[in-house]
Scaffold this active site. Structure first.
Site, PDB file in Angstrom:
ATOM      1  N   LYS A  44       0.795  -1.224   0.000  1.00  0.00           N
ATOM      2  CA  LYS A  44       0.000   0.000   0.000  1.00  0.00           C
ATOM      3  C   LYS A  44       0.828   1.275   0.000  1.00  0.00           C
ATOM      4  CE  LYS A  44      -4.009  -1.503  -0.475  1.00  0.00           C
ATOM      5  NZ  LYS A  44      -4.840  -1.040  -1.582  1.00  0.00           N
ATOM      6  N   SER A 261      -3.019 -12.297   4.165  1.00  0.00           N
ATOM      7  CA  SER A 261      -3.551 -12.306   2.795  1.00  0.00           C
ATOM      8  C   SER A 261      -2.529 -12.942   1.842  1.00  0.00           C
ATOM      9  CB  SER A 261      -3.925 -10.901   2.315  1.00  0.00           C
ATOM     10  OG  SER A 261      -2.778 -10.131   2.065  1.00  0.00           O
TER      11      SER A 261
HETATM   12  C1  LIG Z   1      -2.713  -7.058   3.355  1.00  0.00           C
HETATM   13  C2  LIG Z   1      -3.426  -6.744   2.089  1.00  0.00           C
HETATM   14  N1  LIG Z   1      -3.589  -7.673   1.175  1.00  0.00           N
HETATM   15  C3  LIG Z   1      -4.209  -7.427   0.006  1.00  0.00           C
HETATM   16  C4  LIG Z   1      -4.727  -6.210  -0.304  1.00  0.00           C
HETATM   17  C5  LIG Z   1      -5.433  -5.980  -1.620  1.00  0.00           C
HETATM   18  O1  LIG Z   1      -4.778  -5.124  -2.531  1.00  0.00           O
HETATM   19  P1  LIG Z   1      -5.600  -4.119  -3.463  1.00  0.00           P
HETATM   20  O2  LIG Z   1      -6.283  -3.129  -2.560  1.00  0.00           O
HETATM   21  O3  LIG Z   1      -4.574  -3.472  -4.354  1.00  0.00           O
HETATM   22  O4  LIG Z   1      -6.621  -4.907  -4.235  1.00  0.00           O
HETATM   23  C6  LIG Z   1      -4.604  -5.225   0.655  1.00  0.00           C
HETATM   24  C7  LIG Z   1      -5.196  -3.943   0.437  1.00  0.00           C
HETATM   25  O5  LIG Z   1      -6.347  -3.637   0.642  1.00  0.00           O
HETATM   26  C8  LIG Z   1      -3.931  -5.475   1.874  1.00  0.00           C
HETATM   27  O6  LIG Z   1      -3.781  -4.533   2.809  1.00  0.00           O
END
Ligand SMILES: Cc1ncc(COP(=O)(O)O)c(C=O)c1O
Length: 315
Positions: A44, A261
Site C-alpha cells: 500500500k 492475505s
Molecule cells: C494485506 C493486504 N492484502 C491485500 C490487499 C489488496 O490489494 P488491493 O487493494 O490493491 O486490491 C490489501 C489492500 O487492501 C492489503 O492490505
C-alpha cells in the site's frame, strides 16, 4: 548501492524470490514479490504515494492540509507514514476492535485516531469517513476504492518491475481488496503479453481474510468497474481464512514471514499449480507478518487463531 534522498524513494522496486519449494508440481514455478520490503511495510505504500502526489499536483493537497481516511489496514499506515514525512495531518476513522499492532503503527506515524463502533467493522468506519469528509469539505479524502492513482501506481510500478524481472511469467496471482494491484499490474502485464493470465484471490462470501474482498458481497470497487475488471480478470480463486493461516505458516519454510492475505494468495497459487501442466506464477506477498503476531498465526492451534480473528479486526 545508491544513497537515497528520502525513505519515500525506497517505495517500490521490491525483490522477487522463488518459493517453488512449496509448489506441488515440479513443472510449475511459484515466485513471490515481497511487498513487505517497502518502507511502510506493505504494497500500500505504492498506492498511498501515488494518491498523495496526484493530490499535490492537482492542488488539493497543500502544506498543512488535513486528510481523512478510514483504513484500519495497510493504506492507513502507508498514508500516515507519508503524511508524517510530508507534513500533513492525517485523521483515521478506526473501528474500536482493530488489533493492537494496527493502532500502534498509526500512532508511530502520528495519525489522529477517530474511533468508530467495533460492531460496524471497517464498512462502518468507511461510512463515517465519508460522512466526515462531507461535513468538512476542506479535508482531503483520497478514497482508495475509487482513486485511479491507486491502480496507476501498479500500472507504472509493480507491473513493469515484474515484466523486467520475470518476462517468462504465465500467470499473475494477487489478492483483491480495492483491486488496485490487479487492475494496474494485471493490465500492464497483459499489454506486454496477451497470454498472461490474471487471477484474483478472494475469501468466500461472509468470511474475512486480511484486506481482501469478495465481489459478490455487494460492494464492487469503482476502481474495478472503471478498469473493466470483469474483462481483465481471467479467473477468481476462493480461499478460506483457515487455508490462509495454514499457508502463511508454510511460507516460513522458505524464509518468508508474511501477513495473512499473502497466505491466501499462496494457497491459491498452490491450487493453481495442481491444475496446470506447467507455468511460472508470479504472486504478491502484500506485507510482512509483524502486524499479525498477536493473532498467534504461527504458534497457536488453527481453531484458536480462527476463533480469535472473529472478534478482533486483524485482517
Ligand atoms: C494485506 C493486504 N492484502 C491485500 C490487499 C489488496 O490489494 P488491493 O487493494 O490493491 O486490491 C490489501 C489492500 O487492501 C492489503 O492490505
Amino acid at each position: 548501492m545508491a544513497v537515497y534522498e528520502s525513505a519515500l524513494d525506497l517505495i517500490g522496486n521490491t525483490p522477487i524470490v522463488d518459493v517453488s519449494a512449496l509448489s506441488p508440481n515440479p513443472r510449475v514455478r511459484i515466485l513471490a514479490k515481497l511487498e513487505g520490503q517497502n518502507p511502510g511495510g506493505s504494497v500500500k505504500d505504492r498506492a498511498a504515494k501515488y494518491m498523495i502526489e496526484e493530490a499535490e499536483k492537482d492542488g488539493r493537497l497543500r502544506p498543512g492540509s488535513v486528510l481523512i481516511e478510514s483504513s484500519s489496514g495497510n493504506t492507513g499506515i502507508a498514508l500516515a507514514m507519508i503524511c508524517k514525512v510530508r507534513g500533513y495531518h492525517l485523521k483515521v476513522v478506526l473501528p474500536e476492535n482493530v488489533s493492537i499492532e494496527r493502532r500502534q503503527l498509526l500512532e508511530v506515524w502520528g495519525a489522529e485516531i477517530i474511533p468508530s463502533p467495533g460492531g460496524e467493522g471497517s464498512n462502518g468506519a468507511m461510512r463515517r469517513a465519508i460522512e466526515l469528509a462531507g461535513e468538512h469539505p476542506e479535508w482531503v479524502f483520497l478514497h482508495q476504492y475509487s482513486n485511479q492513482a491507486n491502480a496507476k501506481a501498479h500500472y507504472e510500478g509493480t507491473g513493469p518491475e515484474i515484466w523486467r524481472d520475470c518476462p517468462e511469467l504465465t500467470h499473475f496471482i494477487a489478492g483483491l481488496g480495492t483491486s488496485g494491484t490487479l487492475m494496474g499490474a494485471g493490465r500492464f502485464l497483459k499489454e506486454q503479453n496477451a497470454a498472461v493470465q490474471v487471477w484474483a484471490v478472494e475469501p468466500p462470501v461472509g468470511e474475512m481474510v486480511d484486506g481482501l474482498k469478495n465481489l459478490d458481497e455487494g460492494y464492487v470497487p469503482e476502481l474495478f468497474t472503471a478498469n473493466d475488471g470483469f474483462d481483465l480478470l481471467d479467473r477468481k480463486m476462493i480461499v478460506r481464512p483457515r487455508e490462509s493461516i495454514e499457508w502463511t505458516r508454510r511460507l516460513t519454510e522458505v524464509g518468508v514471514f508474511s501477513g495473512i492475505s499473502s497466505g491466501a494468495i499462496m494457497a491459491a497459487a498452490v491450487k493453481a499449480a495442481k491444475l496446470l501442466d506447467e507455468g511460472t506464477l508470479v504472486t504478491i506477498v502484500c506485507d510482512g507478518g509483524w502486524k499479525y503476531l498477536s493473532t498467534g498465526a504461527w504458534t497457536d492451534g488453527l481453531d484458536e487463531v480462527e476463533a480469535r480473528a472473529k472478534g478482533i479486526i486483524y485482517f
